[in-house]
Design a protein around this motif. Structure first.
Motif, PDB file in Angstrom:
ATOM      1  N   UNK A 521       0.818  -1.214   0.000  1.00 43.89           N
ATOM      2  CA  UNK A 521       0.000   0.000   0.000  1.00 43.89           C
ATOM      3  C   UNK A 521       0.854   1.267   0.000  1.00 43.89           C
ATOM      4  N   UNK A 522       1.896   1.388   0.828  1.00 40.80           N
ATOM      5  CA  UNK A 522       2.747   2.586   0.726  1.00 40.80           C
ATOM      6  C   UNK A 522       3.377   2.735  -0.656  1.00 40.80           C
ATOM      7  N   UNK A 523       3.766   1.611  -1.264  1.00 38.54           N
ATOM      8  CA  UNK A 523       4.324   1.704  -2.617  1.00 38.54           C
ATOM      9  C   UNK A 523       3.306   2.224  -3.613  1.00 38.54           C
ATOM     10  N   UNK A 524       2.053   1.792  -3.448  1.00 39.57           N
ATOM     11  CA  UNK A 524       0.990   2.299  -4.324  1.00 39.57           C
ATOM     12  C   UNK A 524       0.822   3.806  -4.158  1.00 39.57           C
ATOM     13  N   UNK A 525       0.814   4.284  -2.927  1.00 38.72           N
ATOM     14  CA  UNK A 525       0.672   5.723  -2.689  1.00 38.72           C
ATOM     15  C   UNK A 525       1.837   6.502  -3.294  1.00 38.72           C
ATOM     16  N   UNK A 526       3.057   5.966  -3.168  1.00 40.03           N
ATOM     17  CA  UNK A 526       4.218   6.652  -3.732  1.00 40.03           C
ATOM     18  C   UNK A 526       4.142   6.688  -5.254  1.00 40.03           C
ATOM     19  N   UNK A 527       3.717   5.599  -5.876  1.00 38.11           N
ATOM     20  CA  UNK A 527       3.593   5.568  -7.330  1.00 38.11           C
ATOM     21  C   UNK A 527       2.537   6.558  -7.810  1.00 38.11           C
ATOM     22  N   UNK A 528       1.426   6.669  -7.057  1.00 39.46           N
ATOM     23  CA  UNK A 528       0.387   7.639  -7.431  1.00 39.46           C
ATOM     24  C   UNK A 528       0.927   9.054  -7.348  1.00 39.46           C
ATOM     25  N   UNK A 529       1.733   9.354  -6.313  1.00 34.99           N
ATOM     26  CA  UNK A 529       2.309  10.699  -6.202  1.00 34.99           C
ATOM     27  C   UNK A 529       3.249  10.983  -7.365  1.00 34.99           C
ATOM     28  N   UNK A 530       4.021   9.998  -7.767  1.00 34.63           N
ATOM     29  CA  UNK A 530       4.906  10.205  -8.916  1.00 34.63           C
ATOM     30  C   UNK A 530       4.097  10.452 -10.189  1.00 34.63           C
ATOM     31  N   UNK A 531       3.005   9.695 -10.348  1.00 38.53           N
ATOM     32  CA  UNK A 531       2.143   9.911 -11.515  1.00 38.53           C
ATOM     33  C   UNK A 531       1.528  11.302 -11.477  1.00 38.53           C
ATOM     34  N   UNK A 532       1.067  11.741 -10.313  1.00 37.09           N
ATOM     35  CA  UNK A 532       0.507  13.090 -10.196  1.00 37.09           C
ATOM     36  C   UNK A 532       1.543  14.143 -10.566  1.00 37.09           C
ATOM     37  N   UNK A 533       2.779  13.921 -10.189  1.00 33.89           N
ATOM     38  CA  UNK A 533       3.833  14.880 -10.520  1.00 33.89           C
ATOM     39  C   UNK A 533       4.055  14.943 -12.025  1.00 33.89           C
ATOM     40  N   UNK A 534       4.069  13.787 -12.670  1.00 32.84           N
ATOM     41  CA  UNK A 534       4.245  13.763 -14.129  1.00 32.84           C
ATOM     42  C   UNK A 534       3.095  14.492 -14.811  1.00 32.84           C
ATOM     43  N   UNK A 535       1.863  14.212 -14.358  1.00 28.56           N
ATOM     44  CA  UNK A 535       0.695  14.871 -14.957  1.00 28.56           C
ATOM     45  C   UNK A 535       0.728  16.371 -14.689  1.00 28.56           C
ATOM     46  N   UNK A 536       1.109  16.769 -13.471  1.00 25.05           N
ATOM     47  CA  UNK A 536       1.153  18.191 -13.128  1.00 25.05           C
ATOM     48  C   UNK A 536       2.206  18.935 -13.929  1.00 25.05           C
ATOM     49  N   UNK A 537       3.290  18.254 -14.260  1.00 27.66           N
ATOM     50  CA  UNK A 537       4.330  18.900 -15.068  1.00 27.66           C
ATOM     51  C   UNK A 537       3.906  19.065 -16.513  1.00 27.66           C
ATOM     52  N   UNK A 538       2.775  18.477 -16.894  1.00 32.88           N
ATOM     53  CA  UNK A 538       2.250  18.665 -18.242  1.00 32.88           C
ATOM     54  C   UNK A 538       2.958  17.870 -19.305  1.00 32.88           C
ATOM     55  N   UNK A 539       3.669  16.799 -18.933  1.00 30.45           N
ATOM     56  CA  UNK A 539       4.381  15.977 -19.905  1.00 30.45           C
ATOM     57  C   UNK A 539       3.476  14.799 -20.259  1.00 30.45           C
ATOM     58  N   UNK A 540       2.780  14.876 -21.368  1.00 25.47           N
ATOM     59  CA  UNK A 540       1.890  13.801 -21.787  1.00 25.47           C
ATOM     60  C   UNK A 540       2.709  12.576 -22.163  1.00 25.47           C
ATOM     61  N   UNK A 541       2.395  11.454 -21.544  1.00 24.54           N
ATOM     62  CA  UNK A 541       3.124  10.231 -21.827  1.00 24.54           C
ATOM     63  C   UNK A 541       4.424  10.110 -21.064  1.00 24.54           C
ATOM     64  N   UNK A 542       4.643  10.940 -20.068  1.00 28.25           N
ATOM     65  CA  UNK A 542       5.869  10.873 -19.282  1.00 28.25           C
ATOM     66  C   UNK A 542       5.842   9.706 -18.310  1.00 28.25           C
ATOM     67  N   UNK A 543       7.009   9.278 -17.880  1.00 29.55           N
ATOM     68  CA  UNK A 543       7.138   8.176 -16.929  1.00 29.55           C
ATOM     69  C   UNK A 543       8.275   8.490 -15.975  1.00 29.55           C
ATOM     70  N   UNK A 544       8.058   8.284 -14.664  1.00 29.96           N
ATOM     71  CA  UNK A 544       9.088   8.644 -13.686  1.00 29.96           C
ATOM     72  C   UNK A 544       8.835   7.936 -12.376  1.00 29.96           C
ATOM     73  N   UNK A 545       9.901   7.809 -11.588  1.00 36.82           N
ATOM     74  CA  UNK A 545       9.837   7.342 -10.205  1.00 36.82           C
ATOM     75  C   UNK A 545      10.395   8.446  -9.317  1.00 36.82           C
ATOM     76  N   UNK A 546      10.486   8.173  -8.034  1.00 40.31           N
ATOM     77  CA  UNK A 546      10.991   9.186  -7.112  1.00 40.31           C
ATOM     78  C   UNK A 546      12.422   9.569  -7.450  1.00 40.31           C
ATOM     79  N   UNK A 547      13.192   8.607  -7.944  1.00 42.25           N
ATOM     80  CA  UNK A 547      14.587   8.903  -8.261  1.00 42.25           C
ATOM     81  C   UNK A 547      14.669   9.958  -9.355  1.00 42.25           C
ATOM     82  N   UNK A 548      13.847   9.884 -10.389  1.00 40.81           N
ATOM     83  CA  UNK A 548      13.879  10.888 -11.453  1.00 40.81           C
ATOM     84  C   UNK A 548      13.315  12.228 -10.989  1.00 40.81           C
ATOM     85  N   UNK A 549      12.301  12.210 -10.145  1.00 35.76           N
ATOM     86  CA  UNK A 549      11.653  13.456  -9.745  1.00 35.76           C
ATOM     87  C   UNK A 549      12.378  14.159  -8.607  1.00 35.76           C
TER      88      UNK A 549
END
Length: 659
Positions: A521-549
């Motif tokens: 469950x914590x991993x799921x929450x972290x992945x959702x936050x990374x996805x929200x960051x990618x979407x918020x940055x406006x990069x359509x089709x972007x992919x990232x983890x905490x290490x990249x962000x």
């Protein structure tokens, strides 16, 4: 006495020597004989002329008086006979009009014909009243445009002065009677038809509270003074016509309503029969399921019931079973099933019918039907039922064979619910299905377009099966738990593969590596936050983890406008670089990375210190004199960092995803 009797039946012309009393007595007898025989009026006038030459004095006066009395009696007799004939004709009209007519127009034409013959006139027509006009619905004896369908003004074209359009009137001559008002349209019609005398009566139906429904007009092409008997006769016909008109309308309305009710009853009976057959079909399928019959038996039953070939495919497009004919290429139907947003059957371009097999949001496969004829609503309903039952049979077969992927995926569903996060139980359930949560694994969360949820779910089913992982779908997110240790690399691989499968870019966030069931469950929450960051940055089709962000992943959420923040803080500098091809942004980044030292910044940029100073002066002009104050400098540094991360993610996007 003998001479008198002999002369009584003799010639009307008596000799000059007959006595006046004898002549008068013989004249009375002759008058009575004429009255009894129904002689015409001119015979009485001729008798008066003949006897006037044979008698004189008092006898002549008495003779004239007797003849005039006889003529009055004759007139009354003739009037009575005329009234009797009129009443007889009225009774005949009532008998004819009482016959049920198939339409209102048929009744009105019969009334117009009867009215014209009743008064021996040249023409009759009936106009029915409406809100703003009257319409001629029946006419008899007309020779011009005063025919059926002619629309006249609200007053009906002809009225008596000071009277409403429905008031009765009679005139001996339309064109000369000052009491009659003619509209221009009807005046022209009257001149063309050559009408003179006219009588009009309303079509009343016995209710004084309701206005008449129309007016009956009878006209002659000669000047004619209507008698009281004629007025009474045509008025009675108008009342009869009004009553029959109302009765006919009510009867036709009742017949129409009865027909509607009968049609509704037939529809209800048909629907009831269909529902009964549908219920029987449901019972038969449930009995098959309870009897542990397999998918092949259900498919054969469906082929017989639908009258065509039925094929069932799994989510990967593999044929599970087919019945009812030779196998054909169903690739087009399968592609259509992946794009369908509901489980309703649809007809494809090649003429086949396809129904997606879905369990919730999970795409299980597709049922394809090929029939030689059209598929009605009842058969489409049966096809939908067979598609839903096919899902149960597929699941039953998988459970029986120990291959139920839903059992595996349900483990991930339970692990993502906070109330079910019991590590020991999750670890035991994972061990039973051959999944070791003690080793490193990654959590991947994707956000496909809502219109492609079904297709994305189907792709994820095959992908996780090949990778030996689990999948789930919640809150419009596709969630996958996969073995691995490089979250960023896996996120990019998933984004690229989904873009190729769906034909559209998909943003992905990842977390890991994770170990132990308590990390799901914590991993799921972290992945959702990374996805929200990618979407918020406006990069359509972007992919990232905490290490990249980096720290951006914890600062940015999906509800903030990162692009707007960057433009607000350093927008003038970005625009200046774009317009003049300068390097103010790299200079700012080097300046802050060098601890706000122009000298060290010049060394990083391999330029002279004066160059850095001039560039910073230009930045001061663009951002204002307070750009180096702590609060403002922090905003600028954050904007520059977000800009760098966004550019980094944009560079990672593959060509297929970018398209």
């Amino acid at each position: 006495m003998t001479a008198t009797n002999s002369n009584a039946g003799g010639d009307l012309m008596m000799g000059p020597f007959v006595s006046p009393q004898l002549a008068y007595s013989g004249g009375i007898d002759e008058l009575l004989e004429l009255l009894a025989s129904g002689a015409p009026a001119d015979v009485f006038e001729q008798l008066l002329d003949d006897r006037g030459h044979s008698v004189t004095g008092t006898a002549a006066v008495d003779m004239k008086a007797a003849v005039w009395r006889a003529m009055r009696v004759h007139a009354e007799i003739q009037r009575g006979r005329g009234r009797e004939a009129g009443l007889s004709a009225l009774v005949d009209a009532a008998r004819e009009l009482s016959v049920p007519y198939e339409s209102v127009d048929g009744l009105l034409h019969a009334v117009a014909r009867r009215a014209r013959h009743l008064l021996s006139m040249d023409m009759a027509y009936i106009a029915l009243l409406d809100d703003d006009h009257v319409e001629v619905r029946a006419a008899d004896g007309h020779t011009s445009g005063l025919g059926v369908g002619l629309r006249l003004p609200a007053e009906g074209g002809v009225t008596s002065a000071g009277q409403p359009a429905t008031a009765p009137f009679a005139t001996h001559d339309l064109l000369t009677d000052e009491r009659i008002r003619l509209t221009a349209a009807f005046g022209e019609v009257a001149r063309v038809e050559g009408l003179h005398a006219m009588i009009a009566v309303p079509l009343e139906h016995g209710s004084t509270r309701q206005p008449p429904s129309g007016v009956l007009y009878v006209a002659s092409r000669k000047v004619h003074h209507f008698t009281a008997d004629e007025r009474s006769l045509i008025g009675s016909l108008g009342m009869l016509a009004g009553a029959y008109l109302e009765t006919t309308r009510q009867r036709l309305a009742a017949q129409a309503r009865t027909a509607e009710l009968q049609a509704s009853l037939r529809q209800v009976n048909t629907t009831a029969e269909g529902v009964s057959e549908y219920c029987d079909l449901q019972v038969r399928l449930v009995d098959m399921l309870l009897a542990d019959e397999d998918l092949a038996a259900m498919t054969g039953f469906a082929a017989d019931a639908l009258g065509g070939r039925v094929s069932v495919y799994n989510s990967g497009g593999d044929l599970l079973v087919s019945a009812g004919g030779e196998r054909e290429d169903d690739s087009g139907a399968l592609a259509c099933a992946l794009d369908m947003v509901s489980g309703e059957p649809v007809r494809t371009a090649d003429g086949s019918w396809v129904a997606p097999l879905c369990r919730g949001r999970d795409y299980v496969g597709a049922l394809v039907l090929r029939v030689p004829d059209e598929l009605g609503a009842a058969r489409r309903s049966r096809l939908r039922l067979f598609a839903r039952m096919a899902v149960l049979f597929i699941r039953q077969d998988k459970v029986g064979a120990g291959l139920d992927g839903e059992v595996r995926d349900r483990l991930l569903d339970d692990a993502l619910r906070e109330e079910h996060r019991l590590p020991r139980q999750l670890a035991e359930r994972a061990r039973r299905i051959g999944l070791d949560l003690a080793g490193p694994y990654l959590m991947v969360v994707a956000k496909p377009d809502p219109a492609q949820h079904c297709r994305a779910n189907a792709w994820a089913a095959g992908y996780t099966r090949r990778m030996g992982g689990l999948r789930s779908f919640r809150d419009s997110h596709l969630i996958m738990l996969l073995p691995g240790s490089e979250a960023g690399a896996l996120a990019r691989d998933v984004s690229s593969a989904m873009a190729q499968a769906l034909g559209a870019p998909v943003s992905v966030g990842a977390a890991g590596p994770l170990t132990g069931p308590e990390s799901v469950y914590p991993g799921y929450q972290e992945a959702v936050r990374c996805l929200d960051a990618v979407v918020a940055l406006g990069v359509t089709g972007g992919a990232a983890s905490v290490r990249e962000l980096g720290f951006v992943g914890s600062l940015v959420s999906s509800n903030q406008d990162v692009g707007g923040f960057i433009d607000q803080v350093v927008g003038p500098v970005l625009e200046y670089d774009r317009d003049r091809f300068t390097d103010l942004v790299p200079t700012l980044q080097a300046y802050f990375e060098a601890g706000a030292s122009p000298t060290y910044a010049a060394e990083r940029l391999h330029v002279h210190t004066n160059t850095v100073t001039r560039r910073l002066d230009r930045v001061k002009d663009l951002l204002g004199p307070d750009w180096q104050k702590p609060a403002r400098a922090l905003e600028i540094q954050l904007a520059l960092r977000l800009l760098r991360v966004r550019d980094l993610l944009a560079d990672q996007t593959t060509p297929d995803t970018a398209s």
